[in-house]
Design a protein around this motif. Sequence first.
Motif, PDB file in Angstrom:
ATOM      1  N   LEU A 130       0.831  -1.207   0.000  1.00  0.00           N
ATOM      2  CA  LEU A 130       0.000   0.000   0.000  1.00  0.00           C
ATOM      3  C   LEU A 130       0.869   1.261   0.000  1.00  0.00           C
ATOM      4  O   LEU A 130       1.825   1.371   0.759  1.00  0.00           O
ATOM      5  CB  LEU A 130      -0.912   0.001   1.228  1.00  0.00           C
ATOM      6  N   ASP A 131       0.513   2.222  -0.839  1.00  0.00           N
ATOM      7  CA  ASP A 131       1.234   3.494  -0.904  1.00  0.00           C
ATOM      8  C   ASP A 131       0.281   4.550  -1.459  1.00  0.00           C
ATOM      9  O   ASP A 131       0.276   4.848  -2.655  1.00  0.00           O
ATOM     10  CB  ASP A 131       2.477   3.379  -1.775  1.00  0.00           C
ATOM     11  N   ILE A 132      -0.537   5.110  -0.584  1.00  0.00           N
ATOM     12  CA  ILE A 132      -1.537   6.107  -0.971  1.00  0.00           C
ATOM     13  C   ILE A 132      -1.013   7.504  -0.664  1.00  0.00           C
ATOM     14  O   ILE A 132      -0.319   7.710   0.334  1.00  0.00           O
ATOM     15  CB  ILE A 132      -2.864   5.887  -0.203  1.00  0.00           C
ATOM     16  N   MET A 133      -1.343   8.469  -1.508  1.00  0.00           N
ATOM     17  CA  MET A 133      -1.081   9.877  -1.223  1.00  0.00           C
ATOM     18  C   MET A 133      -2.426  10.617  -1.213  1.00  0.00           C
ATOM     19  O   MET A 133      -3.128  10.646  -2.236  1.00  0.00           O
ATOM     20  CB  MET A 133      -0.161  10.499  -2.270  1.00  0.00           C
ATOM     21  N   ILE A 134      -2.786  11.185  -0.069  1.00  0.00           N
ATOM     22  CA  ILE A 134      -4.002  11.984   0.018  1.00  0.00           C
ATOM     23  C   ILE A 134      -3.615  13.456  -0.051  1.00  0.00           C
ATOM     24  O   ILE A 134      -2.757  13.922   0.702  1.00  0.00           O
ATOM     25  CB  ILE A 134      -4.777  11.689   1.311  1.00  0.00           C
ATOM     26  N   VAL A 135      -4.232  14.172  -0.979  1.00  0.00           N
ATOM     27  CA  VAL A 135      -4.022  15.604  -1.135  1.00  0.00           C
ATOM     28  C   VAL A 135      -5.288  16.302  -0.641  1.00  0.00           C
ATOM     29  O   VAL A 135      -6.341  16.204  -1.264  1.00  0.00           O
ATOM     30  CB  VAL A 135      -3.719  15.985  -2.593  1.00  0.00           C
TER      31      VAL A 135
END
Length: 370
Positions: A130-135
């Motif tokens: 898992l590797d999510i980026m939330i902006v």
Amino acid sequence: MIPNKKILLLPGDGIGPEVMAEAQRVIDWLTRAGRVRFEIAEDLVGGASIDAHGRPITDAVIARALEADAVLFGAVGGPQWDAQGFDNRPEIAILELRKRLGLFANLRPAPVFDALIDASPLKPEIVRGLDIMIVREAIGGIYFGEPRGIETLPDGGRRGVNTEVYTTGEIERVARVAFELARKRSGRVTSVEKANVMESGLLWRQTVTALGAAEYPDIHLSHMYADNCAMQLAKNPRQFDVIVTGNLFGDILSDLASMLTGSLGMLPSATLGAADGEGRRHALYEPIHGSAPDIAGKGLANPLAQILSFAMLLRYSFDMQEDAALVERAVSAVLSSGMRTADILQAGTAKIGTRTMGDAVLRELDKLGG
């Protein structure tokens, strides 16, 4: 000669000074290695500033932040300041910095380290890789919209009012950050709102759709309602790459995503302003954990989120990609060796304190970059 890069350190309260001290040791290591020259300044924010100056942040500190190339922030707050009025609580410091520096895009990465995969509340097969980026839009929406406040009604009852409001310009600038990040990742953006029941959400969807078609046709854009996104993060989080959303939903979803990784003590964040003609932008970096007053001063805090926040600073403010990756690899190597602070302790691993964790990161930096 390598030009100086100006960093303002704002350790704050609770465990903030302890974890910041370990991040500064990493800063000093990079300087000794001849990789960069930093000009470091330090000042007070939060409860420490209230004690010294009567308010959580002063105009002088704001001025220093405006002059710096980047701000590295610790944590603020604690029970000793609970009696402060709502408008003078320690947390006002971070809100003022975002507002005065124009920091509109909050980046919250949520990666799962292989060594910590069993710490996640979800099954390993769901979160592995898992590797999510939330902006998250950071200075608009319901937290800043007007009108707001609490009023007394004619019948003696009271009413609280907050207003969710966004303009096309505010939406476009944060969406551009998300699209640009996606170009450096897997090329996917999920835009999250409640277009089915909120006019601001409908405008958000329309604006992001138009921007994507006009300027980012190479990026795969999808849309999702905020409640469904929360469910999907728990059900199938690996479907996401970059998520872009407003202030309120970003606040909620980024905390949910952080728990998929197993520990708040591991996660950094960045909040960015607009780039000028030379590509320079105001920016602030901070761990997402709080001030943890119950363990402050005991040498128990996990400094890795603060150190990883510095790695984000290297990447996004100074474009020092190799150095950022070096710090991140050092942190990963320490975790793989089995060293743990109490918040991420697992069976078969060694419990260590704040300073020892900092020592371990420096040893790995010596191995990897010496």
